[in-house]
Design an enzyme around this catalytic site. Structure first.
Site, PDB file in Angstrom:
ATOM      1  CG  PHE A 119      -0.227  -0.434   2.486  1.00 13.11           C
ATOM      2  CD1 PHE A 119       0.307   0.830   3.526  1.00 13.11           C
ATOM      3  CD2 PHE A 119      -0.571  -1.611   3.186  1.00 13.11           C
ATOM      4  CE1 PHE A 119       1.036   0.538   4.684  1.00 13.11           C
ATOM      5  CE2 PHE A 119      -0.404  -1.443   4.378  1.00 13.11           C
ATOM      6  CZ  PHE A 119       0.650  -0.753   5.357  1.00 13.11           C
ATOM      7  N   GLY A 124       1.227   3.151  -3.513  1.00  9.27           N
ATOM      8  CA  GLY A 124       0.283   4.630  -3.845  1.00  9.27           C
ATOM      9  C   GLY A 124       0.064   5.225  -3.105  1.00  9.27           C
ATOM     10  CG  HIS A 125      -2.322   5.236   1.535  1.00  6.05           C
ATOM     11  ND1 HIS A 125      -1.723   6.365   2.906  1.00  6.05           N
ATOM     12  CD2 HIS A 125      -3.521   6.158   1.525  1.00  6.05           C
ATOM     13  CE1 HIS A 125      -3.039   6.596   3.683  1.00  6.05           C
ATOM     14  NE2 HIS A 125      -4.037   6.896   2.790  1.00  6.05           N
ATOM     15  CG  PHE A 126       0.198   9.417   0.247  1.00  8.51           C
ATOM     16  CD1 PHE A 126      -1.103   9.653  -0.930  1.00  8.51           C
ATOM     17  CD2 PHE A 126      -0.379   9.998   1.670  1.00  8.51           C
ATOM     18  CE1 PHE A 126      -2.083  10.076  -0.363  1.00  8.51           C
ATOM     19  CE2 PHE A 126      -1.521   9.867   1.783  1.00  8.51           C
ATOM     20  CZ  PHE A 126      -2.658   9.978   0.600  1.00  8.51           C
ATOM     21  CB  ILE A 176       0.473   7.906   6.458  1.00  4.35           C
ATOM     22  CG1 ILE A 176      -0.003   7.994   5.596  1.00  4.35           C
ATOM     23  CG2 ILE A 176       1.612   8.455   6.382  1.00  4.35           C
ATOM     24  CD1 ILE A 176      -1.452   9.169   6.280  1.00  4.35           C
TER      25      ILE A 176
END
Length: 146
Positions: free
Chosen positions: A45, A48-50, A55
């Site tokens: 994750f 893409g986050h971020f 986070i």
């Protein structure tokens, strides 16, 4: 204590969605659990986050708390998913995020049984990093026979 092999007996989730790495305290009589999720920069994750300021997504913190609560529920009932029972996350109340969870953090997940009625279970949950609360919620799960 439960290692990852025993956790896999009580949770149907698998990579990349198994979010409990170790159970360090399980008190079935006291109806509470404490578990860890080690947050690595290698988590998918974070792509893409971020990418520039990674986070952990809040929904995954909630899911991690729900998985810890699910283990507690299974242990309290004396069953496993292989026995034909699953717990589905169906809602939350009193949800609060207080601080971001970053790569390298160890997320401590705590769940306490509150009630169950007609196969709907409620747990008081919190997630901390280094003793600081990052998230809290009442997690609601539905027990279903397969």
């Amino acid at each position: 204590m439960m290692d990852i092999n025993e956790i896999r007996e009580y949770l149907p989730h698998r990579y990349p969605f198994l979010l409990v790495d170790r159970v360090v305290d399980l008190d079935v009589e006291g109806k509470q659990i404490r578990a860890y999720k080690n947050v690595s920069i290698n988590e998918p994750f974070f792509n893409g986050h971020f990418p520039e300021h990674p986070i952990m997504p809040g929904v995954l913190i909630i899911e991690a708390m729900a998985q810890a609560a699910g283990i507690l529920g299974f242990k309290m009932m004396g069953v496993k998913p292989a026995d034909g029972t699953l717990y589905y996350f169906v809602g939350s109340d009193k949800l609060r995020f207080r601080s971001p969870v970053l790569p390298g953090d160890q997320l401590t997940l705590e769940a306490k049984y509150l009630s169950d009625r007609r196969s709907i279970w409620k747990f008081e949950c919190r997630a901390t990093v280094d003793g600081k609360e990052v998230c809290s919620a009442e997690i609601i799960c539905a027990e279903r026979k397969l």
